[in-house]
Design a protein around this motif. Structure first.
Motif, PDB file in Angstrom:
ATOM      1  N   GLU A 225       0.821  -1.206   0.000  1.00 17.67           N
ATOM      2  CA  GLU A 225       0.000   0.000   0.000  1.00 17.67           C
ATOM      3  C   GLU A 225       0.857   1.258   0.000  1.00 17.67           C
ATOM      4  O   GLU A 225       0.628   2.183  -0.804  1.00 17.67           O
TER       5      GLU A 225
ATOM      6  N   GLN B 292       2.657   1.724  -3.414  1.00 17.47           N
ATOM      7  CA  GLN B 292       1.802   2.183  -4.503  1.00 17.47           C
ATOM      8  C   GLN B 292       1.428   3.653  -4.327  1.00 17.47           C
ATOM      9  O   GLN B 292       1.353   4.406  -5.307  1.00 17.47           O
TER      10      GLN B 292
ATOM     11  N   SER C 148       2.382   6.740  -6.891  1.00 23.30           N
ATOM     12  CA  SER C 148       1.435   7.730  -7.407  1.00 23.30           C
ATOM     13  C   SER C 148       1.952   9.137  -7.186  1.00 23.30           C
ATOM     14  O   SER C 148       1.810  10.018  -8.053  1.00 23.30           O
TER      15      SER C 148
ATOM     16  N   PHE D  58      -0.433   4.676 -12.655  1.00 27.45           N
ATOM     17  CA  PHE D  58      -0.971   3.356 -12.975  1.00 27.45           C
ATOM     18  C   PHE D  58      -0.033   2.226 -12.562  1.00 27.45           C
ATOM     19  O   PHE D  58      -0.257   1.068 -12.917  1.00 27.45           O
TER      20      PHE D  58
ATOM     21  N   THR E 280       1.602  -0.658 -10.433  1.00 26.02           N
ATOM     22  CA  THR E 280       1.120  -1.629  -9.448  1.00 26.02           C
ATOM     23  C   THR E 280       2.317  -2.346  -8.835  1.00 26.02           C
ATOM     24  O   THR E 280       3.334  -2.581  -9.493  1.00 26.02           O
TER      25      THR E 280
ATOM     26  N   ARG F  87       3.292  -5.793  -6.941  1.00 26.30           N
ATOM     27  CA  ARG F  87       2.819  -7.150  -6.672  1.00 26.30           C
ATOM     28  C   ARG F  87       3.898  -7.904  -5.902  1.00 26.30           C
ATOM     29  O   ARG F  87       5.011  -8.082  -6.399  1.00 26.30           O
TER      30      ARG F  87
ATOM     31  N   ILE G  51       7.384  -4.318  -9.490  1.00 23.42           N
ATOM     32  CA  ILE G  51       6.735  -3.057  -9.845  1.00 23.42           C
ATOM     33  C   ILE G  51       6.570  -3.025 -11.361  1.00 23.42           C
ATOM     34  O   ILE G  51       7.541  -3.187 -12.108  1.00 23.42           O
TER      35      ILE G  51
ATOM     36  N   GLU H  89       3.888  -1.511 -14.817  1.00 22.85           N
ATOM     37  CA  GLU H  89       2.857  -0.583 -15.285  1.00 22.85           C
ATOM     38  C   GLU H  89       1.538  -1.328 -15.406  1.00 22.85           C
ATOM     39  O   GLU H  89       1.433  -2.341 -16.097  1.00 22.85           O
ATOM     40  N   GLY H  90       0.532  -0.839 -14.702  1.00 20.35           N
ATOM     41  CA  GLY H  90      -0.777  -1.474 -14.735  1.00 20.35           C
ATOM     42  C   GLY H  90      -1.643  -0.932 -15.850  1.00 20.35           C
ATOM     43  O   GLY H  90      -1.260  -0.017 -16.587  1.00 20.35           O
TER      44      GLY H  90
ATOM     45  N   ASN I 297      -6.594   3.174  -8.311  1.00 23.98           N
ATOM     46  CA  ASN I 297      -5.494   2.646  -7.504  1.00 23.98           C
ATOM     47  C   ASN I 297      -6.096   1.785  -6.409  1.00 23.98           C
ATOM     48  O   ASN I 297      -6.730   2.292  -5.482  1.00 23.98           O
ATOM     49  N   ARG I 298      -5.889   0.479  -6.508  1.00 20.98           N
ATOM     50  CA  ARG I 298      -6.516  -0.439  -5.570  1.00 20.98           C
ATOM     51  C   ARG I 298      -6.035  -0.203  -4.142  1.00 20.98           C
ATOM     52  O   ARG I 298      -6.804  -0.338  -3.185  1.00 20.98           O
ATOM     53  N   ALA I 299      -4.787   0.165  -3.975  1.00 22.39           N
ATOM     54  CA  ALA I 299      -4.263   0.402  -2.624  1.00 22.39           C
ATOM     55  C   ALA I 299      -4.983   1.570  -1.960  1.00 22.39           C
ATOM     56  O   ALA I 299      -5.309   1.512  -0.768  1.00 22.39           O
TER      57      ALA I 299
END
Length: 844
Positions: free
Chosen positions: A320, A323, A327, A333, A335, A337, A355, A357-358, A392-394
């Motif tokens: 979290e 990410q 930003s 974008f 991500t 993982r 890391i 690019e999403g 942004n999912r985080a």
């Protein structure tokens, strides 16, 4: 199907059979006795038996087939549609005189809807949950569904023996009264919670992780023992997350088995666990597929370290924070993982943060659903993203966590839906609100404040605007007062909390202090969250403080030659036992207050105006019952921004919790403080630190540190505690559960050792008043100069006080209670001991 569902469905089936097998139970039927060939069109249908429903409305359900004629399929479809409306309890189709005749018997209208036998759940709550409504049409399928829904509501409140019997009472004009007769039954609790396959953690420890509780004598004060299948399912996830946090990367909570025991009239819950092996972190690496980006620059945001236990929670927080930092750097974008490669032989895991690019996805809209009271902006301001921003999912997960932490809602779930195009998503925030107001009447007793009671009213979501407001009134044997608090968590739409406290406190004289104090103050403050574990508070305090004395300590009389002389029993006792029989020390032997107290009384009220701050570092796993983590407070207050006094007060407090073996928690507590003056102002006694069991247990309140030893010297013990400008303290404590008691009782034991010291009094030490007769300034009179009070005889030995003791901690339904018995090992000559201490019983 678990036993709980079997019991529920069995009871409901019985209720349904009673309802549908009754003497008035009917079912809508239709009999087609003639070919529809004679019917030319829907307009030629003859309608009979209708009273409320228009004939044309009934005809409209029959749609002509090809050629404008009604065929067999059209009639069948119309018949089904009429029955499905629920407006008719009987529909028949016949042919008469070359016409199609539709005969209907309309369903009755519900005139009165009532509930009987429901004591635990109000009528309004039940009526809001069912389909049948007064002045609506009676639908037997809907009534059946309503009976199931009512039973489900009772099941959620822990009553599985509920029986719901819907009764219909016919009335004139095709009306009926619908009455749901409820037999609530006894509350069905959880009688036992067991664990299978748990080798690393005891059942006692795991019961502390889950929300479900076993029934006990105090269960009537809460609802944790009520069997709730949703809560049991949530407990499975809590257990899994607990294991993942403690290094068990392969853990599986295979099942949560529930079984109803008719003999014990409750549920037996068993969690089946496959722990796997405990893993440690072998290495932490970073890699990136984004051009010209150094992945190792994210290393400082990782909460995972080599050699530590694998911790899925720390891994999530690392992702979290990374990410969010990406930003901030312009990679909207990107991500992160995490990838973990296990080594099954060495029981280690190598973690790599990848890391990349999403997909370029934007937030088209944020929809908020379910907030009937809370304003939309109160919810939306918890998001760090808005419509039009990159998804942004985080940040979405952080917003969900913040909304849950508000404690305004029973449930919070943020989901995504496809937007108007492939690169757009819609965020849907589903909420279920709950009551946020509290009214409490509490009471208790403590060895320092005596008996006390409190009434408080608070609202966490005032006016639906996310404001906090609280009013409290306290009245006790030695402590009284009131306070008003208000907090705006988002000042000017910034994540800055503005708070305001208005208070008045009165401390009466008791066996620990000879004087009373009254304080009236106001304190605005600003709070900043620098990080999730670091907060800063800025404050300003303005308060008025004055000293009072009981009448028996405010009757100084040294001149025995005046008519006003009225010797007390203490004074007469002194005269009788004084070897030389010298009179003239009536003030001194009469138990008068100490010199600094007398000065404070004579000078009247003081105003203190100060600015200060508190820096708090908090990594505790649980704020109410911590077992792991660190809590550090550093605070400073600078007085002299106006007012009558000038000082700089600094205090440090740190507590470290760590789990040891077999559910034993170790605690290290360190304290220190310093008070210093500046300018030409002398420090008041009331501004000094006063210490006792809050520093070293086993001593009375205000029981250690500098003390007036001339005040009661003739009786062989010291007088008022004067306080000190420096203190330090250290404590080591072990807390352990009572394994032979149910977890729900909430009892723990403690053993501890304390050490500390309070020293360096810098308040007034002399005060001369001449030609004094019955003057309030008399503190000490010499035998050579009657009527002159001067000098303070006090002890300020920097003695290290130590003690050892045991404690009993009870997380009672009435509030936290603690009992301590400590024995001083080393102490000062004039210290006051209090081996037993009890406090709690309030919910302040």
């Amino acid at each position: 199907m678990n036993a709980g569902m079997r019991v529920l469905r069995g009871g409901l089936l019985a209720a349904a059979l009673v309802f549908f097998a009754g003497p008035i139970a009917t079912t809508a039927t239709a009999v087609l006795t003639a070919s529809p060939a004679a019917a030319q069109s829907a307009s030629s249908i003859q309608v009979e038996g209708n009273r409320r429903v228009e004939a044309d409305t009934i005809r409209s359900y029959f749609k002509p087939g090809p050629g404008g004629r009604l065929d067999q399929g059209s009639v069948d479809d119309g018949l089904k549609a009429l029955i499905e409306t629920g407006l008719f309890q009987d529909v028949r189709i016949n042919q008469a005189g070359g016409r199609l005749v539709v005969s209907v018997v309309e369903s009755p209208v519900i005139g009165r809807l009532a509930f009987e036998g429901n004591k635990k759940i109000k009528d309004e709550q039940l009526q809001a949950e069912i389909q049948s409504k007064p002045r609506g049409t009676l639908s037997r399928p809907a009534v059946q569904s309503d009976a199931l829904r009512i039973a489900e509501i009772y099941r959620r409140s822990g009553r599985y023996d509920v029986r719901v019997d819907p009764q219909i009472i016919e009335q004139p004009n095709n009306r009926v009264d619908l009455i749901f007769v409820v037999e609530e039954g006894a509350k069905t609790g959880v009688k036992s919670i067991e664990f299978i396959g748990n080798n690393a953690f005891s059942a006692y420890r795991l019961r502390d992780v889950i929300k479900t509780r076993e029934s006990n004598l105090l269960s009537f004060l809460g609802s944790g023992d009520v069997y709730d299948p949703d809560r049991v399912e949530a407990d499975r996830d809590l257990i899994r997350r607990f294991y993942l946090k403690n290094g068990y990367a392969d853990v599986q909570v295979v099942a949560a088995l529930t079984e109803y025991d008719p003999e014990r009239k409750g549920f037996l819950v068993t969690f089946k666990i496959e722990e796997g092996q405990q893993y440690r972190v072998a290495s932490v690496g970073f890699e990136s597929t984004i051009a010209n980006f150094d992945a190792n620059s994210m290393r400082g945001y990782s909460r995972v370290s080599v050699g530590s236990l694998y911790n899925a929670e720390a891994l999530e927080k690392s992702v979290e924070e990374m990410q969010i930092e990406m930003s901030r750097r312009g990679y909207a974008f990107a991500t992160v993982r995490p990838r973990g490669d296990r080594n099954f032989d060495t029981h280690t895991v190598s973690i790599v943060f990848s890391i990349e690019e999403g997909p370029r996805v934007y937030i088209e809209r944020i929809n908020v659903v379910g907030n009937t009271r809370t304003r939309d902006y109160v919810i939306r301001r918890e998001f760090d993203i808005a419509e039009g921003d990159a998804y942004n999912r985080a940040l979405v997960d952080r917003a969900e966590r913040r909304l849950k932490n508000l404690d305004f809602f029973k449930s919070v779930k943020i989901s995504t839906e496809p937007g108007s195009s492939s690169d757009r998503v819609i965020l849907v925030v589903n909420l279920e609100e709950k009551s946020t107001g509290d009214f409490s009447v509490s009471g208790g007793y403590s060895t320092s404040d005596g008996a006390l009671g409190e009434v408080s009213v608070s609202e966490r979501n005032f006016l639906g605007r996310g404001l906090f407001a609280k009013a409290t009134v306290q009245y006790g044997q030695y402590a009284r007062g009131y306070s008003l608090s208000f907090v705006e968590p988002y000042l000017l739409d910034y994540r800055v909390a503005l708070g305001l406290d208005i208070y008045q406190r009165e401390q009466l004289a008791n066996s620990y202090i000879s004087y009373g104090t009254k304080t009236l103050g106001i304190s605005p403050r600003l709070g900043f969250a620098l990080r999730e574990d670091l907060t800063l508070q800025l404050r300003y305090s303005l308060y008025r403080q004055e000293i009072s004395l009981p009448s028996y300590l405010n009757n100084c009389n040294n001149n025995i030659g005046t008519a006003a002389y009225n010797p007390t029993p203490q004074y007469m006792n002194f005269l009788a036992n004084n070897p030389n029989g010298t009179p003239g020390l009536g003030c001194f032997s009469d138990g008068e207050a100490s010199l600094p107290v007398r000065i404070g009384l004579a000078n009247g009220a003081y105003w203190t105006s100060s600015v200060g701050y508190t820096l708090t570092y908090n990594t505790l796993d649980n704020t109410r019952n911590p077992t792991d983590g660190l809590l550090v407070d550093f605070r400073q207050d600078f007085a002299g921004v106006g007012g009558d006094v000038k000082f700089l007060k600094t205090a440090f407090d740190a507590k470290y919790y760590t789990p040891l073996i077999s559910e034993v928690v170790g605690i290290i507590h360190l304290q220190a403080g310093n008070l210093s003056s500046y300018g030409d102002n002398q420090l008041r006694m009331l501004d000094h630190f006063q210490m006792g069991p809050n520093l070293v247990r086993g001593f009375a309140p205000n029981g250690i540190g500098p003390r007036d030893i001339g005040q009661y010297a003739f009786y062989g013990y010291g007088g008022d505690a004067l306080g000190g400008t420096n203190y330090w303290g250290a404590s080591v404590e072990l807390q352990m559960p009572f394994w032979f008691l149910p977890k729900e009782v909430g009892l723990k034991g403690a053993v501890y050792a304390d050490a500390g010291s309070l020293f360096d009094y810098k308040g007034p030490t002399s005060w001369t008043v001449t030609n004094e007769v019955n003057a309030p300034g008399c503190v000490k009179a010499t035998q050579t100069a009657l009527g002159t009070c001067a000098g303070l005889n006090y002890d300020d030995t920097n003695t290290v006080r130590t003690s050892v003791g045991v404690g009993l901690i009870w997380a009672s339904p009435f509030g936290p209670l603690r009992f301590d018995y400590a024995v001083p090992i080393t102490k000062g000559k004039y210290d006051r001991v209090q081996e037993f201490k009890f406090g709690g019983g309030t919910s302040f």
